[in-house]
Design an enzyme around this catalytic site. Structure first.
Site, PDB file in Angstrom:
ATOM      1  N   PHE A  67      36.186  16.944  57.274  1.00 23.93           N
ATOM      2  CA  PHE A  67      36.812  17.670  56.161  1.00 23.93           C
ATOM      3  C   PHE A  67      37.256  19.075  56.553  1.00 23.93           C
ATOM      4  O   PHE A  67      38.175  19.624  55.966  1.00 23.93           O
ATOM      5  CB  PHE A  67      35.861  17.742  54.959  1.00 23.93           C
ATOM      6  CG  PHE A  67      34.549  18.401  55.278  1.00 23.93           C
ATOM      7  CD1 PHE A  67      33.531  17.673  55.861  1.00 23.93           C
ATOM      8  CD2 PHE A  67      34.340  19.747  55.024  1.00 23.93           C
ATOM      9  CE1 PHE A  67      32.316  18.272  56.170  1.00 23.93           C
ATOM     10  CE2 PHE A  67      33.143  20.354  55.331  1.00 23.93           C
ATOM     11  CZ  PHE A  67      32.127  19.615  55.912  1.00 23.93           C
ATOM     12  N   ARG A  94      34.994  17.294  47.692  1.00 21.15           N
ATOM     13  CA  ARG A  94      33.640  16.837  47.978  1.00 21.15           C
ATOM     14  C   ARG A  94      33.585  15.378  47.556  1.00 21.15           C
ATOM     15  O   ARG A  94      33.188  15.048  46.446  1.00 21.15           O
ATOM     16  CB  ARG A  94      32.592  17.683  47.237  1.00 21.15           C
ATOM     17  CG  ARG A  94      32.249  18.992  47.934  1.00 21.15           C
ATOM     18  CD  ARG A  94      31.713  18.767  49.311  1.00 21.15           C
ATOM     19  NE  ARG A  94      31.291  19.965  50.038  1.00 21.15           N
ATOM     20  CZ  ARG A  94      31.491  20.168  51.345  1.00 21.15           C
ATOM     21  NH1 ARG A  94      32.190  19.306  52.048  1.00 21.15           N
ATOM     22  NH2 ARG A  94      31.023  21.224  51.959  1.00 21.15           N
ATOM     23  N   TYR A 137      17.841  45.747  70.502  1.00 25.25           N
ATOM     24  CA  TYR A 137      17.883  44.354  70.941  1.00 25.25           C
ATOM     25  C   TYR A 137      16.622  43.612  70.524  1.00 25.25           C
ATOM     26  O   TYR A 137      16.649  42.422  70.224  1.00 25.25           O
ATOM     27  CB  TYR A 137      18.066  44.267  72.462  1.00 25.25           C
ATOM     28  CG  TYR A 137      18.373  42.858  72.911  1.00 25.25           C
ATOM     29  CD1 TYR A 137      19.666  42.339  72.786  1.00 25.25           C
ATOM     30  CD2 TYR A 137      17.377  42.027  73.420  1.00 25.25           C
ATOM     31  CE1 TYR A 137      19.950  41.043  73.151  1.00 25.25           C
ATOM     32  CE2 TYR A 137      17.655  40.724  73.802  1.00 25.25           C
ATOM     33  CZ  TYR A 137      18.945  40.237  73.664  1.00 25.25           C
ATOM     34  OH  TYR A 137      19.224  38.949  74.024  1.00 25.25           O
ATOM     35  N   PHE A 158      23.526  16.829  52.710  1.00 22.72           N
ATOM     36  CA  PHE A 158      24.495  17.904  52.847  1.00 22.72           C
ATOM     37  C   PHE A 158      25.158  17.753  54.211  1.00 22.72           C
ATOM     38  O   PHE A 158      24.514  17.325  55.166  1.00 22.72           O
ATOM     39  CB  PHE A 158      23.874  19.297  52.687  1.00 22.72           C
ATOM     40  CG  PHE A 158      24.941  20.362  52.720  1.00 22.72           C
ATOM     41  CD1 PHE A 158      25.784  20.547  51.644  1.00 22.72           C
ATOM     42  CD2 PHE A 158      25.146  21.126  53.857  1.00 22.72           C
ATOM     43  CE1 PHE A 158      26.816  21.480  51.691  1.00 22.72           C
ATOM     44  CE2 PHE A 158      26.178  22.067  53.910  1.00 22.72           C
ATOM     45  CZ  PHE A 158      27.011  22.248  52.824  1.00 22.72           C
ATOM     46  N   THR A 159      26.434  18.122  54.307  1.00 21.05           N
ATOM     47  CA  THR A 159      27.239  17.832  55.505  1.00 21.05           C
ATOM     48  C   THR A 159      26.576  18.289  56.808  1.00 21.05           C
ATOM     49  O   THR A 159      26.271  17.470  57.678  1.00 21.05           O
ATOM     50  CB  THR A 159      28.626  18.487  55.356  1.00 21.05           C
ATOM     51  OG1 THR A 159      28.447  19.869  55.040  1.00 21.05           O
ATOM     52  CG2 THR A 159      29.416  17.817  54.237  1.00 21.05           C
ATOM     53  N   LYS A 161      24.630  32.267  50.838  1.00 23.70           N
ATOM     54  CA  LYS A 161      24.684  31.830  49.442  1.00 23.70           C
ATOM     55  C   LYS A 161      23.777  32.747  48.610  1.00 23.70           C
ATOM     56  O   LYS A 161      24.148  33.854  48.303  1.00 23.70           O
ATOM     57  CB  LYS A 161      24.251  30.368  49.288  1.00 23.70           C
ATOM     58  CG  LYS A 161      24.762  29.333  50.313  1.00 23.70           C
ATOM     59  CD  LYS A 161      26.194  29.282  50.630  1.00 23.70           C
ATOM     60  CE  LYS A 161      26.679  28.255  51.625  1.00 23.70           C
ATOM     61  NZ  LYS A 161      25.930  27.216  52.170  1.00 23.70           N
ATOM     62  N   ASP A 195      15.701  22.748  51.671  1.00 24.22           N
ATOM     63  CA  ASP A 195      16.978  23.406  51.907  1.00 24.22           C
ATOM     64  C   ASP A 195      17.081  24.418  50.774  1.00 24.22           C
ATOM     65  O   ASP A 195      17.395  24.076  49.636  1.00 24.22           O
ATOM     66  CB  ASP A 195      18.139  22.403  51.875  1.00 24.22           C
ATOM     67  CG  ASP A 195      19.476  23.093  52.141  1.00 24.22           C
ATOM     68  OD1 ASP A 195      19.547  24.318  51.974  1.00 24.22           O
ATOM     69  OD2 ASP A 195      20.438  22.399  52.505  1.00 24.22           O
TER      70      ASP A 195
HETATM   71  C1  PLP Z   1      26.012  26.076  53.039  1.00 23.10           C
HETATM   72  C2  PLP Z   1      24.931  25.129  53.049  1.00 23.10           C
HETATM   73  C3  PLP Z   1      24.234  24.820  54.222  1.00 23.10           C
HETATM   74  C4  PLP Z   1      24.647  25.342  55.586  1.00 23.10           C
HETATM   75  O1  PLP Z   1      24.597  26.720  55.686  1.00 23.10           O
HETATM   76  P1  PLP Z   1      25.626  27.557  56.581  1.00 23.10           P
HETATM   77  O2  PLP Z   1      25.168  28.961  56.401  1.00 23.10           O
HETATM   78  O3  PLP Z   1      27.003  27.304  56.059  1.00 23.10           O
HETATM   79  O4  PLP Z   1      25.479  27.089  57.988  1.00 23.10           O
HETATM   80  C5  PLP Z   1      23.156  23.954  54.122  1.00 23.10           C
HETATM   81  N1  PLP Z   1      22.805  23.400  52.960  1.00 23.10           N
HETATM   82  C6  PLP Z   1      23.457  23.663  51.812  1.00 23.10           C
HETATM   83  C7  PLP Z   1      23.017  23.018  50.543  1.00 23.10           C
HETATM   84  C8  PLP Z   1      24.553  24.529  51.817  1.00 23.10           C
HETATM   85  O5  PLP Z   1      25.208  24.752  50.680  1.00 23.10           O
END
Ligand code: PLP
Length: 458
Positions: free
Chosen positions: A450, A383, A72, A124-125, A259, A216
């Site tokens: 979306f 997109r 933990y 970004f969303t 990613k 980011d």
């Molecule tokens: C996917 C993504 C995020 C968010 O990450 P999650 O792991 O899906 O929460 C933030 N910024 C960019 C550019 C992304 O492609």
């Protein structure tokens, strides 16, 4: 060397895939309300919805799962991840989170006061959602070229416009700007990179005004590859060295491990500031878990640590970017309109040029994504105006200049033969583009519409 080198891996384990017949596709797209997010995975033939969490892990990563220390607190795998992140990213402190948006939530909550402004090189969303949720206004400071789909020959379309950033500082004052969100690469611009020179210049301007630079970092390795390929002076540097230098100009980052860390789950927040780190640790326990796991299993942190090391191997990243280029060149030869230059993780079809008979309010990119699925079983993603959502002040649609369908390539999953199938399907559809009809909302969620919105054909 050949232009398109074969896949730099051998296949050790396989997941069978099945062609989807036309009747089943028709039923699936109707049941999903023309939203590709709502199609079942089993109803997809080639799934290019996203490269998020869809990577194939290596044998070493799978082996890493077996040495998960599921304590933990104080898991061995946390310390390994911390060591790797310090070595490759160079930031002082690490806070693991369940995925990227967990890190965005913590960063935004701790640093934004209502009435603040957060500049960024395109939105970004989820990132903008968290900024706005905490009372900030997002201000786009990306260079103008980024909003123009066809700009082949512009090597760093993700660059920040220093004039736009300076203008914002002059207008609202630096004390109203807690940080700039610097995306490397820029997902919604088409996976476009930022140059080292621009990163440096942004950092200098921000330092002068006491504004933090928060990356980011989601696609940072792809960005490093483009710098090596395109920016003078970096040809002979390793991806690892370039990555380290990129981050040396900033104060921290949010990262989606799903990613560029080559894992199916995970994320983290990095910070150099000691006080902010203390606050972040106090907050992560409220939303994610102990600061030494942040919502992740020990094994997931181990897979992420190993994935980071593999992601900077030249053969891996060169193949990844070139596989996307291969798909782009096949489509280009048939005249299919796309965002150019090709990005680091996806091909973005230019839906306005593909479907000139549709108005933006008829959701051309949403309609095109649905049509691609309908005719081929290939799943892609909108997109454009649907993803951009509504302006929180006026309630009207945001109307982005880029109206795109993203063909996102998962890492180490598909081969060039799969890319050929995708290219053939898009080319065939392009020839029959006049038959594609616009869409209207049947159900519109209030935020991040979306993901779960439903549509019908006009
Ligand atoms: C996917 C993504 C995020 C968010 O990450 P999650 O792991 O899906 O929460 C933030 N910024 C960019 C550019 C992304 O492609």
């Amino acid at each position: 060397m050949k232009k398109f080198m074969p896949e730099p891996f051998k296949i050790k384990s396989v997941e069978p895939m099945y062609f989807i017949d036309p009747e089943r596709r028709e039923k699936a797209i109707q049941d999903a309300g023309f939203n590709t997010f709502l199609i079942k995975s089993k109803d997809c033939y080639i799934d290019l919805l996203t490269d998020s969490g869809t990577s194939a892990m290596s044998d070493k990563q799978w082996a890493g799962l077996m040495i998960g220390d599921e304590a933990y607190a104080g898991s061995e795998n946390f310390y390994h991840l911390e060591e790797v992140v310090r070595e490759y990213f160079g930031f002082k402190h690490l806070v693991p989170t369940h995925q990227g948006r967990g890190a965005e939530n913590i960063l935004s909550s701790l640093t934004i006061k209502p009435g603040d402004y957060v500049p960024g090189n395109m939105y970004f969303t989820t990132t903008r959602f968290h900024q706005e949720r905490n009372g900030a206004k997002f201000v786009d400071v990306i260079c103008d070229e980024a909003h123009n789909p066809d700009m082949d020959g512009v090597p760093f379309k993700g660059n920040v416009s220093l004039e736009k950033l300076q203008k914002l500082i002059d207008e609202v004052g630096a004390d109203k700007i807690p940080y700039i969100c610097l995306a490397v690469t820029v997902n919604l611009a088409g996976g476009q990179p930022v140059s080292m020179a621009n990163i440096k210049a942004v950092s200098e301007l921000c330092k002068k005004h006491g504004i933090k630079v928060m990356y980011d970092a989601t696609r940072c390795v792809e960005n490093a590859y483009f710098i090596k390929e395109r920016e003078a002076g970096f040809e002979d540097k390793s991806i690892k060295e370039i990555l380290f230098e990129m981050f040396s100009y900033g104060d921290g980052c949010t990262m989606s491990g799903k990613k560029d860390c080559l894992t199916n789950n995970g994320g983290f927040l990095c910070l150099n500031d000691d006080d902010l780190f203390l606050e972040a640790k106090a907050m992560v326990v409220q939303f994610e878990g102990m600061p030494s796991y942040g919502g992740l299993a020990g094994r997931d942190m181990e897979a992420m640590a190993i994935g980071i090391k593999e992601s900077v191997e030249y053969d891996y990243i060169a193949h990844r970017v070139n596989q996307i280029r291969y798909l782009g060149e096949r489509l280009d030869a048939a005249g299919v309109p796309m965002v150019k230059p090709y990005g680091g993780h996806a091909i973005f079809l230019d839906a306005r040029a593909f479907l000139p008979h549709l108005e933006q309010d008829q959701f051309p990119a949403q309609a095109l994504a649905a049509a691609i699925y309908r005719t081929s079983g290939v799943r892609t993603m909108e997109r454009g105006i649907v993803s951009a959502g509504r302006n929180i002040e006026t309630g009207d649609h945001h109307r982005p200049k880029l109206e795109t369908v993203r063909l996102t390539i998962p890492r180490r999953v598909y081969t060039y033969a799969h890319m050929d199938y995708v290219a053939d399907a898009c080319i065939e559809l392009y020839k029959n583009r006049d038959s594609i009809r616009g869409l209207k909302f049947e159900y519109e969620p209030k935020v991040l519409r979306f993901f779960t919105g439903r549509f019908s054909e006009i």
